[in-house]
Design a protein around this motif. Structure first.
Motif, PDB file in Angstrom:
ATOM      1  N   ASN A  51      16.652 111.038  58.323  1.00 39.13           N
ATOM      2  CA  ASN A  51      17.324 112.033  57.490  1.00 39.13           C
ATOM      3  C   ASN A  51      18.673 112.429  58.088  1.00 39.13           C
ATOM      4  OD1 ASN A  51      17.907 115.112  57.057  1.00 39.13           O
ATOM      5  ND2 ASN A  51      16.658 114.527  55.285  1.00 39.13           N
ATOM      6  N   CYS A  52      18.705 112.657  59.410  1.00 37.55           N
ATOM      7  CA  CYS A  52      19.953 113.062  60.074  1.00 37.55           C
ATOM      8  C   CYS A  52      20.991 111.952  60.021  1.00 37.55           C
ATOM      9  CB  CYS A  52      19.668 113.441  61.531  1.00 37.55           C
ATOM     10  SG  CYS A  52      18.759 114.986  61.717  1.00 37.55           S
ATOM     11  N   SER A  53      20.554 110.709  60.154  1.00 42.53           N
ATOM     12  CA  SER A  53      21.475 109.585  60.073  1.00 42.53           C
ATOM     13  C   SER A  53      22.115 109.513  58.690  1.00 42.53           C
ATOM     14  CB  SER A  53      20.729 108.281  60.376  1.00 42.53           C
ATOM     15  OG  SER A  53      21.580 107.172  60.242  1.00 42.53           O
ATOM     16  N   GLN A  54      21.325 109.691  57.638  1.00 42.26           N
ATOM     17  CA  GLN A  54      21.842 109.674  56.277  1.00 42.26           C
ATOM     18  C   GLN A  54      22.797 110.835  56.033  1.00 42.26           C
ATOM     19  OE1 GLN A  54      18.171 109.723  54.067  1.00 42.26           O
ATOM     20  NE2 GLN A  54      17.993 107.483  54.023  1.00 42.26           N
ATOM     21  N   SER A  55      22.475 112.011  56.566  1.00 42.72           N
ATOM     22  CA  SER A  55      23.343 113.180  56.409  1.00 42.72           C
ATOM     23  C   SER A  55      24.678 112.968  57.105  1.00 42.72           C
ATOM     24  CB  SER A  55      22.656 114.428  56.980  1.00 42.72           C
ATOM     25  OG  SER A  55      21.479 114.736  56.268  1.00 42.72           O
TER      26      SER A  55
ATOM     27  N   GLN B  12      19.114 118.236  52.845  1.00 41.38           N
ATOM     28  CA  GLN B  12      18.822 119.478  53.551  1.00 41.38           C
ATOM     29  C   GLN B  12      17.437 120.000  53.192  1.00 41.38           C
ATOM     30  OE1 GLN B  12      21.029 119.514  56.112  1.00 41.38           O
ATOM     31  NE2 GLN B  12      21.417 121.691  55.805  1.00 41.38           N
ATOM     32  N   LEU B  13      17.082 119.938  51.913  1.00 41.97           N
ATOM     33  CA  LEU B  13      15.762 120.395  51.485  1.00 41.97           C
ATOM     34  C   LEU B  13      14.667 119.531  52.106  1.00 41.97           C
ATOM     35  CD1 LEU B  13      16.450 121.165  47.710  1.00 41.97           C
ATOM     36  CD2 LEU B  13      16.064 122.811  49.555  1.00 41.97           C
ATOM     37  N   GLU B  14      14.909 118.232  52.154  1.00 46.82           N
ATOM     38  CA  GLU B  14      13.945 117.317  52.772  1.00 46.82           C
ATOM     39  C   GLU B  14      13.801 117.598  54.262  1.00 46.82           C
ATOM     40  OE1 GLU B  14      13.790 112.609  53.964  1.00 46.82           O
ATOM     41  OE2 GLU B  14      14.889 113.187  52.150  1.00 46.82           O
ATOM     42  N   ARG B  15      14.941 117.862  54.937  1.00 49.79           N
ATOM     43  CA  ARG B  15      14.899 118.120  56.381  1.00 49.79           C
ATOM     44  C   ARG B  15      14.132 119.397  56.697  1.00 49.79           C
ATOM     45  NH1 ARG B  15      20.507 118.502  59.478  1.00 49.79           N
ATOM     46  NH2 ARG B  15      20.693 116.460  58.465  1.00 49.79           N
ATOM     47  N   GLY B  16      14.268 120.405  55.829  1.00 49.58           N
ATOM     48  CA  GLY B  16      13.579 121.677  56.074  1.00 49.58           C
ATOM     49  C   GLY B  16      12.078 121.522  56.211  1.00 49.58           C
ATOM     50  N   LYS B  17      11.513 120.520  55.548  1.00 54.81           N
ATOM     51  CA  LYS B  17      10.068 120.299  55.621  1.00 54.81           C
ATOM     52  C   LYS B  17       9.656 119.651  56.941  1.00 54.81           C
ATOM     53  CE  LYS B  17      10.044 119.529  50.611  1.00 54.81           C
ATOM     54  NZ  LYS B  17       9.790 118.549  49.526  1.00 54.81           N
ATOM     55  N   LEU B  18      10.631 119.120  57.679  1.00 49.10           N
ATOM     56  CA  LEU B  18      10.346 118.391  58.915  1.00 49.10           C
ATOM     57  C   LEU B  18      10.522 119.257  60.160  1.00 49.10           C
ATOM     58  CD1 LEU B  18      12.386 115.164  58.019  1.00 49.10           C
ATOM     59  CD2 LEU B  18       9.996 115.674  57.443  1.00 49.10           C
ATOM     60  N   LEU B  19      11.013 120.482  59.978  1.00 41.30           N
ATOM     61  CA  LEU B  19      11.372 121.333  61.109  1.00 41.30           C
ATOM     62  C   LEU B  19      10.411 122.498  61.289  1.00 41.30           C
ATOM     63  CD1 LEU B  19      15.248 121.590  60.566  1.00 41.30           C
ATOM     64  CD2 LEU B  19      14.005 120.025  62.078  1.00 41.30           C
ATOM     65  N   ARG B  20      10.300 122.941  62.549  1.00 42.49           N
ATOM     66  CA  ARG B  20       9.579 124.171  62.871  1.00 42.49           C
ATOM     67  C   ARG B  20      10.527 125.355  62.944  1.00 42.49           C
ATOM     68  NH1 ARG B  20       8.076 124.119  67.804  1.00 42.49           N
ATOM     69  NH2 ARG B  20       9.033 122.163  68.464  1.00 42.49           N
ATOM     70  N   SER B  21      11.738 125.124  63.473  1.00 38.41           N
ATOM     71  CA  SER B  21      12.763 126.166  63.556  1.00 38.41           C
ATOM     72  C   SER B  21      14.087 125.504  63.873  1.00 38.41           C
ATOM     73  CB  SER B  21      12.424 127.207  64.640  1.00 38.41           C
ATOM     74  OG  SER B  21      12.392 126.592  65.920  1.00 38.41           O
ATOM     75  N   ARG B  22      15.178 126.267  63.765  1.00 37.55           N
ATOM     76  CA  ARG B  22      16.505 125.730  64.071  1.00 37.55           C
ATOM     77  C   ARG B  22      17.442 126.867  64.448  1.00 37.55           C
ATOM     78  NH1 ARG B  22      18.619 123.906  58.028  1.00 37.55           N
ATOM     79  NH2 ARG B  22      17.969 125.811  56.937  1.00 37.55           N
ATOM     80  N   HIS B  23      18.521 126.492  65.142  1.00 36.47           N
ATOM     81  CA  HIS B  23      19.519 127.473  65.568  1.00 36.47           C
ATOM     82  C   HIS B  23      20.882 126.822  65.529  1.00 36.47           C
ATOM     83  CE1 HIS B  23      21.953 129.683  68.653  1.00 36.47           C
ATOM     84  NE2 HIS B  23      21.498 130.689  67.948  1.00 36.47           N
ATOM     85  N   LEU B  24      21.907 127.608  65.206  1.00 33.25           N
ATOM     86  CA  LEU B  24      23.263 127.089  65.106  1.00 33.25           C
ATOM     87  C   LEU B  24      24.218 127.994  65.874  1.00 33.25           C
ATOM     88  CD1 LEU B  24      24.990 125.556  62.042  1.00 33.25           C
ATOM     89  CD2 LEU B  24      26.139 127.407  63.253  1.00 33.25           C
ATOM     90  N   GLN B  25      25.137 127.380  66.588  1.00 29.35           N
ATOM     91  CA  GLN B  25      26.180 128.099  67.323  1.00 29.35           C
ATOM     92  C   GLN B  25      27.534 127.475  67.018  1.00 29.35           C
ATOM     93  OE1 GLN B  25      24.688 127.708  71.428  1.00 29.35           O
ATOM     94  NE2 GLN B  25      24.960 129.911  71.635  1.00 29.35           N
TER      95      GLN B  25
END
Length: 275
Positions: free
Chosen positions: A82-86, A143-156
């Motif tokens: 997913n990240c590669s495609q994004s 992005q919607l697809e990735r959200g199902k693959l994550l437990r949490s995330r953070h951005l700086q």
């Protein structure tokens, strides 16, 4: 008789305190410094300034975005795809943004991935990119697809230290280490002043990759990213730094500035520009 002994004890305490005071005031100065050895244990006062800390520490109109994703352990392969495609989609658009590095954590916070993006043109470029991507159906779907693959995330959002070598992509097979520091508020300039000297002890090697400090997100955060061939070369390089005269002084000055720190060993993803 008890009163006599009490007076003698008071005199003795005063003499000891007086001797200690003279010792601190007459201690020989540290090498290349007019301050006593005691200053190494203290956080020195930062003088007031009309300039923002970011302007004093960084002279570039380049903003970095560090994405930290905690991935579900059973979804890592799907997440990388997913990240590669994004990444491919973003680079196909005229957004003035580029992926600098993409890694998965091998030692430290496992099932975690880091992505470092670079925006040229300041926060205006970020506003433009976010607006365009929010209207792109393909990106929204990813992005919607990735959200199902994550437990949490953070951005700086971060800036690069002006004294740090420019970021250059590495070829071949490497590992990376990101050493993250939470500093005491008000100590960022002193951190920068000391590391402007300290980086010279590591500049002869190819290991300094990025030196960044936070602007939005967790504040008073510093990230140093280093590049090594393997864990053994990391060990040898770090031990070599301790044999360089002056490195120990830089460490002595910066350790009191730190509230918390941790280290993670990273492996580049298959689509990472730096390997």
């Amino acid at each position: 008789m008890a009163a006599v002994w009490a007076n003698m004890r008071n005199v003795n305490y005063k003499c000891q305190f007086s001797s200690l005071t003279r010792l601190l005031s007459t201690s020989s100065p540290a090498k290349d410094s007019n301050e006593s050895w005691l200053s190494k244990l203290l956080v020195r006062r930062i003088e007031p300034t009309k300039e923002s800390h970011s302007r004093l520490l960084s002279d570039k109109e380049i903003i970095y975005e560090l994405q930290t994703h905690n991935v579900r352990p059973d979804c890592l392969k799907e997440y990388i795809k997913n990240c590669s495609q994004s990444s491919q989609l973003i680079h196909s658009l005229d957004l003035n943004v580029e992926l600098v590095g993409s890694w998965s954590v091998q030692v430290g916070d496992l099932d975690q991935a880091l992505h470092l993006w670079r925006y040229r043109g300041g926060y205006g470029s970020i506003d433009k990119a976010k607006k365009q991507l929010s209207q792109n159906e393909d990106f929204i779907s990813l992005q919607l697809e990735r959200g199902k693959l994550l437990r949490s995330r953070h951005l700086q959002f971060l800036l690069a230290f002006s004294y740090w070598p420019s970021i250059v992509s590495r070829p071949g097979n490497n590992i990376y280490e990101i050493r993250s520091y939470s500093l005491k508020p008000g100590t960022m300039i002193e951190w920068g002043n000391n590391w402007a000297r300290a980086i010279n002890y590591r500049r002869n090697n190819d290991e300094p990759f990025a030196g960044l400090f936070s602007q939005i997100g967790r504040l008073y955060n510093v990230h140093h990213i280093w590049c090594y061939k393997d864990l053994h070369s990391r060990k040898e390089t770090r031990e070599s730094a301790w044999r360089s005269p002056g490195w120990d002084e830089c460490v002595a000055y910066t350790v009191p500035l730190i509230r918390e720190m941790h280290s993670r060993i990273l492996e580049p993803t298959t689509f990472s520009p730096t390997q």
